[in-house]
Design an enzyme around this catalytic site. Sequence first.
Site, PDB file in Angstrom:
ATOM      1  N   PRO A   9     -54.327  48.274  63.860  1.00  0.00           N
ATOM      2  CA  PRO A   9     -55.162  48.469  65.042  1.00  0.00           C
ATOM      3  C   PRO A   9     -55.041  47.381  66.112  1.00  0.00           C
ATOM      4  CG  PRO A   9     -56.484  47.878  63.122  1.00  0.00           C
ATOM      5  CD  PRO A   9     -55.107  48.173  62.621  1.00  0.00           C
ATOM      6  N   ARG A  17     -53.580  42.145  75.462  1.00  0.00           N
ATOM      7  CA  ARG A  17     -54.710  41.797  74.598  1.00  0.00           C
ATOM      8  C   ARG A  17     -54.748  40.283  74.347  1.00  0.00           C
ATOM      9  NH1 ARG A  17     -54.714  42.607  68.051  1.00  0.00           N
ATOM     10  NH2 ARG A  17     -56.885  42.021  67.766  1.00  0.00           N
ATOM     11  N   HIS A  79     -58.802  42.192  56.666  1.00  0.00           N
ATOM     12  CA  HIS A  79     -59.936  41.438  56.169  1.00  0.00           C
ATOM     13  C   HIS A  79     -60.913  42.258  55.337  1.00  0.00           C
ATOM     14  CE1 HIS A  79     -58.147  38.668  58.924  1.00  0.00           C
ATOM     15  NE2 HIS A  79     -58.445  39.423  59.984  1.00  0.00           N
ATOM     16  N   ASP A  86     -55.065  49.072  48.103  1.00  0.00           N
ATOM     17  CA  ASP A  86     -54.653  49.982  47.022  1.00  0.00           C
ATOM     18  C   ASP A  86     -53.328  50.664  47.355  1.00  0.00           C
ATOM     19  OD1 ASP A  86     -56.813  49.364  45.481  1.00  0.00           O
ATOM     20  OD2 ASP A  86     -57.921  51.224  45.840  1.00  0.00           O
ATOM     21  N   GLU A  97     -47.038  40.381  54.338  1.00  0.00           N
ATOM     22  CA  GLU A  97     -48.172  40.350  55.270  1.00  0.00           C
ATOM     23  C   GLU A  97     -47.851  39.405  56.421  1.00  0.00           C
ATOM     24  OE1 GLU A  97     -51.608  38.412  53.579  1.00  0.00           O
ATOM     25  OE2 GLU A  97     -52.895  38.935  55.277  1.00  0.00           O
ATOM     26  N   HIS A  99     -49.198  37.829  60.374  1.00  0.00           N
ATOM     27  CA  HIS A  99     -50.166  37.696  61.461  1.00  0.00           C
ATOM     28  C   HIS A  99     -49.537  36.829  62.530  1.00  0.00           C
ATOM     29  CE1 HIS A  99     -53.168  39.533  59.004  1.00  0.00           C
ATOM     30  NE2 HIS A  99     -52.816  38.738  58.023  1.00  0.00           N
ATOM     31  N   SER A 101     -51.319  35.223  64.941  1.00  0.00           N
ATOM     32  CA  SER A 101     -52.159  34.036  65.097  1.00  0.00           C
ATOM     33  C   SER A 101     -52.324  33.353  63.738  1.00  0.00           C
ATOM     34  CB  SER A 101     -53.528  34.432  65.644  1.00  0.00           C
ATOM     35  OG  SER A 101     -54.208  35.279  64.720  1.00  0.00           O
ATOM     36  N   ARG A 110     -61.797  35.911  59.339  1.00  0.00           N
ATOM     37  CA  ARG A 110     -60.333  36.086  59.335  1.00  0.00           C
ATOM     38  C   ARG A 110     -59.652  35.303  58.214  1.00  0.00           C
ATOM     39  NH1 ARG A 110     -59.469  38.810  64.273  1.00  0.00           N
ATOM     40  NH2 ARG A 110     -60.979  38.125  65.813  1.00  0.00           N
TER      41      ARG A 110
END
Length: 146
Positions: A9, A17, A79, A86, A97, A99, A101, A110
Amino acid sequence: MKILVLNGPNLNLLGEREPNIYGGETMQSINDELVQLGRDMGYEVDYYQNNVEGRLIDRLQEARLDCAGVIFNAGAYTHYSYALRDAIASIKIPVIEVHMSNVHSREEFRKTSVIAPVCRGSISGFGKYSYHLALSALNNILGGEK
Ligand code: DQA
């Protein structure tokens, strides 16, 4: 071999953004670069973004059939989404994974990732290079590192 770059999202709004946090580059330009880098390593890079949790689960399930690995920025779902956790735990291919930031230097909420324990590893804080590092990590896991 195919690698999926999966974004959750609000990542479709990269570029406009909170540029002070996420930088000024669009998702498309980041993806274009990953396609090129992946090609140089001998991979076909596919990418997909959706704001809906269930669509991300569907895409992860599909990836298990035709991808060798996934680079996943789950956005805020990171988060709290046990459903995404799952889904990752249900598939055998490595999921990294990422990110943009440094999630550990921001708000308290976070600092928790419910997906981290079922991911192969986590990369956070390097902007678009978080994705680049994840691609290198996958290349290493998949045995392609020279
Ligand atoms: C993010 C960090 C998350 O906390 C946030 O909800 C995002 C982006 C990042 O790439 O830094 O949407 O995953």
